[in-house]
Scaffold this motif. Structure first.
Motif, PDB file in Angstrom:
ATOM      1  N   VAL A   1       1.521  81.647 -24.062  1.00  0.00           N
ATOM      2  CA  VAL A   1       0.452  80.722 -23.702  1.00  0.00           C
ATOM      3  C   VAL A   1       0.758  79.378 -24.329  1.00  0.00           C
ATOM      4  O   VAL A   1       1.092  79.281 -25.502  1.00  0.00           O
ATOM      5  CB  VAL A   1      -0.913  81.255 -24.196  1.00  0.00           C
ATOM      6  CG1 VAL A   1      -2.011  80.252 -23.895  1.00  0.00           C
ATOM      7  CG2 VAL A   1      -1.204  82.584 -23.516  1.00  0.00           C
ATOM      8  N   ILE A   2       0.618  78.274 -23.550  1.00  0.00           N
ATOM      9  CA  ILE A   2       0.992  76.954 -24.040  1.00  0.00           C
ATOM     10  C   ILE A   2      -0.246  76.117 -24.275  1.00  0.00           C
ATOM     11  O   ILE A   2      -1.373  76.607 -24.250  1.00  0.00           O
ATOM     12  CB  ILE A   2       1.970  76.275 -23.068  1.00  0.00           C
ATOM     13  CG1 ILE A   2       1.354  76.171 -21.680  1.00  0.00           C
ATOM     14  CG2 ILE A   2       3.265  77.035 -23.005  1.00  0.00           C
ATOM     15  CD1 ILE A   2       2.245  75.481 -20.656  1.00  0.00           C
ATOM     16  N   GLY A   3      -0.013  74.806 -24.528  1.00  0.00           N
ATOM     17  CA  GLY A   3      -1.039  73.930 -25.080  1.00  0.00           C
ATOM     18  C   GLY A   3      -2.374  73.938 -24.383  1.00  0.00           C
ATOM     19  O   GLY A   3      -3.422  73.946 -25.009  1.00  0.00           O
ATOM     20  N   ASP A   4      -2.381  73.903 -23.058  1.00  0.00           N
ATOM     21  CA  ASP A   4      -3.666  73.798 -22.354  1.00  0.00           C
ATOM     22  C   ASP A   4      -4.284  75.150 -22.023  1.00  0.00           C
ATOM     23  O   ASP A   4      -5.248  75.254 -21.287  1.00  0.00           O
ATOM     24  CB  ASP A   4      -3.472  72.999 -21.064  1.00  0.00           C
ATOM     25  CG  ASP A   4      -2.406  73.619 -20.160  1.00  0.00           C
ATOM     26  OD1 ASP A   4      -1.834  74.649 -20.575  1.00  0.00           O
ATOM     27  OD2 ASP A   4      -2.152  73.081 -19.073  1.00  0.00           O
ATOM     28  N   GLY A   5      -3.720  76.224 -22.576  1.00  0.00           N
ATOM     29  CA  GLY A   5      -4.252  77.557 -22.344  1.00  0.00           C
ATOM     30  C   GLY A   5      -3.671  78.246 -21.133  1.00  0.00           C
ATOM     31  O   GLY A   5      -3.974  79.410 -20.880  1.00  0.00           O
ATOM     32  N   SER A   6      -2.849  77.553 -20.357  1.00  0.00           N
ATOM     33  CA  SER A   6      -2.226  78.162 -19.176  1.00  0.00           C
ATOM     34  C   SER A   6      -1.036  78.999 -19.574  1.00  0.00           C
ATOM     35  O   SER A   6      -0.492  78.845 -20.661  1.00  0.00           O
ATOM     36  CB  SER A   6      -1.790  77.071 -18.190  1.00  0.00           C
ATOM     37  OG  SER A   6      -0.839  76.222 -18.788  1.00  0.00           O
ATOM     38  N   GLU A   7      -0.628  79.871 -18.670  1.00  0.00           N
ATOM     39  CA  GLU A   7       0.492  80.765 -18.957  1.00  0.00           C
ATOM     40  C   GLU A   7       1.789  80.178 -18.427  1.00  0.00           C
ATOM     41  O   GLU A   7       1.838  79.613 -17.332  1.00  0.00           O
ATOM     42  CB  GLU A   7       0.231  82.132 -18.327  1.00  0.00           C
ATOM     43  CG  GLU A   7       1.204  83.202 -18.803  1.00  0.00           C
ATOM     44  CD  GLU A   7       0.817  84.570 -18.264  1.00  0.00           C
ATOM     45  OE1 GLU A   7       1.369  84.974 -17.230  1.00  0.00           O
ATOM     46  OE2 GLU A   7      -0.050  85.211 -18.872  1.00  0.00           O
ATOM     47  N   ALA A   8       2.857  80.269 -19.227  1.00  0.00           N
ATOM     48  CA  ALA A   8       4.136  79.731 -18.803  1.00  0.00           C
ATOM     49  C   ALA A   8       4.698  80.543 -17.662  1.00  0.00           C
ATOM     50  O   ALA A   8       4.436  81.745 -17.544  1.00  0.00           O
ATOM     51  CB  ALA A   8       5.120  79.743 -19.977  1.00  0.00           C
TER      52      ALA A   8
ATOM     53  N   LEU B   1      -0.797  70.264 -28.540  1.00  0.00           N
ATOM     54  CA  LEU B   1       0.517  69.776 -28.123  1.00  0.00           C
ATOM     55  C   LEU B   1       0.605  69.720 -26.598  1.00  0.00           C
ATOM     56  O   LEU B   1       0.005  70.544 -25.906  1.00  0.00           O
ATOM     57  CB  LEU B   1       1.616  70.700 -28.665  1.00  0.00           C
ATOM     58  CG  LEU B   1       1.800  70.752 -30.174  1.00  0.00           C
ATOM     59  CD1 LEU B   1       2.872  71.782 -30.547  1.00  0.00           C
ATOM     60  CD2 LEU B   1       2.180  69.392 -30.723  1.00  0.00           C
ATOM     61  N   PRO B   2       1.377  68.777 -26.067  1.00  0.00           N
ATOM     62  CA  PRO B   2       1.592  68.738 -24.616  1.00  0.00           C
ATOM     63  C   PRO B   2       2.426  69.935 -24.173  1.00  0.00           C
ATOM     64  O   PRO B   2       3.186  70.503 -24.959  1.00  0.00           O
ATOM     65  CB  PRO B   2       2.356  67.419 -24.412  1.00  0.00           C
ATOM     66  CG  PRO B   2       3.003  67.147 -25.727  1.00  0.00           C
ATOM     67  CD  PRO B   2       2.070  67.687 -26.766  1.00  0.00           C
ATOM     68  N   PRO B   3       2.302  70.354 -22.898  1.00  0.00           N
ATOM     69  CA  PRO B   3       3.039  71.544 -22.417  1.00  0.00           C
ATOM     70  C   PRO B   3       4.540  71.461 -22.630  1.00  0.00           C
ATOM     71  O   PRO B   3       5.185  72.478 -22.942  1.00  0.00           O
ATOM     72  CB  PRO B   3       2.682  71.586 -20.925  1.00  0.00           C
ATOM     73  CG  PRO B   3       1.362  70.900 -20.830  1.00  0.00           C
ATOM     74  CD  PRO B   3       1.382  69.821 -21.867  1.00  0.00           C
ATOM     75  N   ASP B   4       5.137  70.250 -22.473  1.00  0.00           N
ATOM     76  CA  ASP B   4       6.584  70.119 -22.631  1.00  0.00           C
ATOM     77  C   ASP B   4       7.057  70.440 -24.036  1.00  0.00           C
ATOM     78  O   ASP B   4       8.227  70.785 -24.241  1.00  0.00           O
ATOM     79  CB  ASP B   4       7.030  68.699 -22.261  1.00  0.00           C
ATOM     80  CG  ASP B   4       7.253  68.551 -20.767  1.00  0.00           C
ATOM     81  OD1 ASP B   4       7.102  69.572 -20.063  1.00  0.00           O
ATOM     82  OD2 ASP B   4       7.549  67.435 -20.309  1.00  0.00           O
ATOM     83  N   ALA B   5       6.167  70.339 -25.016  1.00  0.00           N
ATOM     84  CA  ALA B   5       6.561  70.612 -26.404  1.00  0.00           C
ATOM     85  C   ALA B   5       6.888  72.086 -26.607  1.00  0.00           C
ATOM     86  O   ALA B   5       7.608  72.442 -27.550  1.00  0.00           O
ATOM     87  CB  ALA B   5       5.454  70.179 -27.362  1.00  0.00           C
ATOM     88  N   TYR B   6       6.352  72.941 -25.736  1.00  0.00           N
ATOM     89  CA  TYR B   6       6.588  74.377 -25.854  1.00  0.00           C
ATOM     90  C   TYR B   6       7.841  74.837 -25.114  1.00  0.00           C
ATOM     91  O   TYR B   6       8.253  75.981 -25.258  1.00  0.00           O
ATOM     92  CB  TYR B   6       5.382  75.167 -25.337  1.00  0.00           C
ATOM     93  CG  TYR B   6       4.169  75.051 -26.216  1.00  0.00           C
ATOM     94  CD1 TYR B   6       3.981  75.898 -27.299  1.00  0.00           C
ATOM     95  CD2 TYR B   6       3.200  74.085 -25.965  1.00  0.00           C
ATOM     96  CE1 TYR B   6       2.869  75.796 -28.114  1.00  0.00           C
ATOM     97  CE2 TYR B   6       2.075  73.970 -26.768  1.00  0.00           C
ATOM     98  CZ  TYR B   6       1.923  74.824 -27.845  1.00  0.00           C
ATOM     99  OH  TYR B   6       0.812  74.707 -28.647  1.00  0.00           O
ATOM    100  N   LYS B   7       8.405  73.951 -24.312  1.00  0.00           N
ATOM    101  CA  LYS B   7       9.622  74.318 -23.601  1.00  0.00           C
ATOM    102  C   LYS B   7      10.814  74.253 -24.553  1.00  0.00           C
ATOM    103  O   LYS B   7      10.927  73.340 -25.355  1.00  0.00           O
ATOM    104  CB  LYS B   7       9.847  73.379 -22.419  1.00  0.00           C
ATOM    105  CG  LYS B   7       8.800  73.513 -21.326  1.00  0.00           C
ATOM    106  CD  LYS B   7       9.092  72.564 -20.177  1.00  0.00           C
ATOM    107  CE  LYS B   7       8.034  72.692 -19.080  1.00  0.00           C
ATOM    108  NZ  LYS B   7       8.295  71.757 -17.958  1.00  0.00           N
TER     109      LYS B   7
END
Length: 420
Positions: free
Chosen positions: A24-31, A403-409
């Motif tokens: 699960v990433i920053g905005d709660g959505s699933e990768a 964190l922004p979603p790209d930070a989790y990539k």
């Protein structure tokens, strides 16, 4: 410590293979399934382990007093680690100052000893490695300048100690594996940040701060490469003259250099600031050298003192400049972005402003009103630096909450390389 690093390295290596789990990433959505992602705990643990491992292994403390307990030795090391965490540029400046001292000491001792006196010998002497004994008991630590004077005067014999014997006492040989793993960890960390920039992926503020620590600690590593590590017992030196040792040891040579070098101004400034918070790390002691060496009678040439000072401030500028690279990063709030920018500018320029104030205060004739203003500035700039460092350290972690979603990539190759 070496075993701990090895275990952590191998454990993380077994976890480095990519998985198909969808975090699960920053905005709660699933990768998306099959994508390369990293989790918040992995980001924090990698940065925290990199910082702690680099600071712990980079510190080469001086030899403690024979009367110091293991607890006191450990607490002193923790204190140095705390200073390295708040002001790592000071640790680099300390290491560079010792390296330049060691260069001069090596040249002087090679003129009087009958064996090759290496830089390792000089570092060992600066650490308080030669202890004068009276009646089988430790009496006084002999700093390099005093040791040299006593040898020339014929009061003692030149210590017969090979570089191999010093290295045999040093824990640095035992920690070569851990040092190698730490260097590999930092190399992996830097390369993955470069890869993220190339792939236009977001980098966290915590990673920027970790990079700043890694760069400065790498410089410390390089400068102190030949310095012994964690030696607990000094080498004994015995009196051979008929004169009373107390008289000779208390002799003080006249001071003929009335010009205050630039690096002495800085040392005096740092000493004053440490004393304000109740830390006396530079006063001479009978059975050990000061934690931060204080002011030796080994004189630098004016150009050496100036180069050392400018290099120290350049390193402080680099440290602050790395934090400035996060100028346009995504922050949870606009206020946090502004505070980060102001704090990054403060740690970049406050040391220069403090030096100007100290230089004018110590070397110029100023009217009473001007003297008060410069004294106030001399206290304000270091306080601003410390506060800005603390704020940046706090923001490194508070900005992780959103964190922004790209930070989790994750860059794909980083998952295939073992790391802490």
């Amino acid at each position: 410590m070496c075993l701990l690093f090895c275990i952590l390295y191998l454990v993380r290596g077994t976890q480095a293979a990519p998985t198909t789990n969808s975090p699960v990433i920053g905005d709660g959505s699933e990768a998306p399934s099959g994508a390369n992602f990293r989790t918040l705990p992995s980001i924090v643990s990698t940065c925290a382990l990199t910082i702690v491992a680099r600071i712990y292994s980079a510190i080469h403390p001086n030899i403690p007093s024979p009367k110091d307990s293991p607890v006191l030795i450990f607490l002193r090391r923790l204190g140095i680690m705390g200073i390295a965490l708040l002001a790592p540029d000071l640790l680099v400046a300390w290491a560079m100052r010792q390296w330049l001292w060691a260069y001069h000491i090596t040249a002087q001792f090679n003129l009087i000893v009958h064996y090759t006196w290496t830089q390792t010998h000089s570092f060992f002497a600066l650490m308080g490695g030669f202890m004068f004994y009276v009646n089988g008991e430790p009496y006084h630590t002999l700093l390099p300048d005093r040791l040299l004077d006593l040898i020339r005067a014929g009061y003692i014999d030149a210590p017969t100690l090979m570089a191999k014997q010093i290295r045999d006492r040093s824990k640095g040989n035992m920690n070569m594996i851990s040092k190698g793993l730490i260097i590999l960890q930092v190399a992996w960390f830097v390369l993955q940040l470069i890869s993220r920039a190339i792939c236009h992926l977001e980098t966290t503020q915590l990673e920027v701060g970790t990079l700043a620590f890694a760069v400065l600690n790498f410089i410390t590593y390089t400068v102190w490469w030949n310095k012994p590590l964690d030696i607990l017992c000094p080498h004994p030196v015995y009196w051979k003259s008929e004169s009373e040792p107390e008289v000779c040891l208390n002799e003080v040579s006249p001071e003929d250099d009335l010009v205050m070098p630039a690096e002495i101004v800085i040392v005096s400034l740092v000493d004053s600031m440490l004393r304000l918070i109740g830390v006396d790390a530079m006063s001479p002691r009978k059975l050990q050298v000061p934690t931060f060496d204080g002011i030796h009678s080994i004189k630098f040439k004016p150009w050496e003192s100036n180069v050392l000072t400018l290099t120290g401030f350049a390193i402080a500028t680099i440290f602050g400049g790395i934090h400035c690279t996060a100028w346009f990063y995504v922050f949870p709030t606009y206020q946090e972005q502004v505070i980060w920018r102001m704090s990054a500018l403060a740690i970049t320029f406050a040391p220069w402003l403090a030096y100007v104030a100290a230089f004018l205060l110590f070397r110029s004739r100023i009217e009473k009103r001007g003297l008060i203003w410069f004294t106030v500035l001399l206290l304000v700039f270091p306080a601003v630096y410390i506060a800005a460092r603390a704020i940046l350290f706090i923001l490194m972690f508070t900005t992780l909450r959103n964190l922004p979603p790209d930070a989790y990539k994750a860059v794909p190759w980083t998952k295939l390389v073992p790391h802490l």
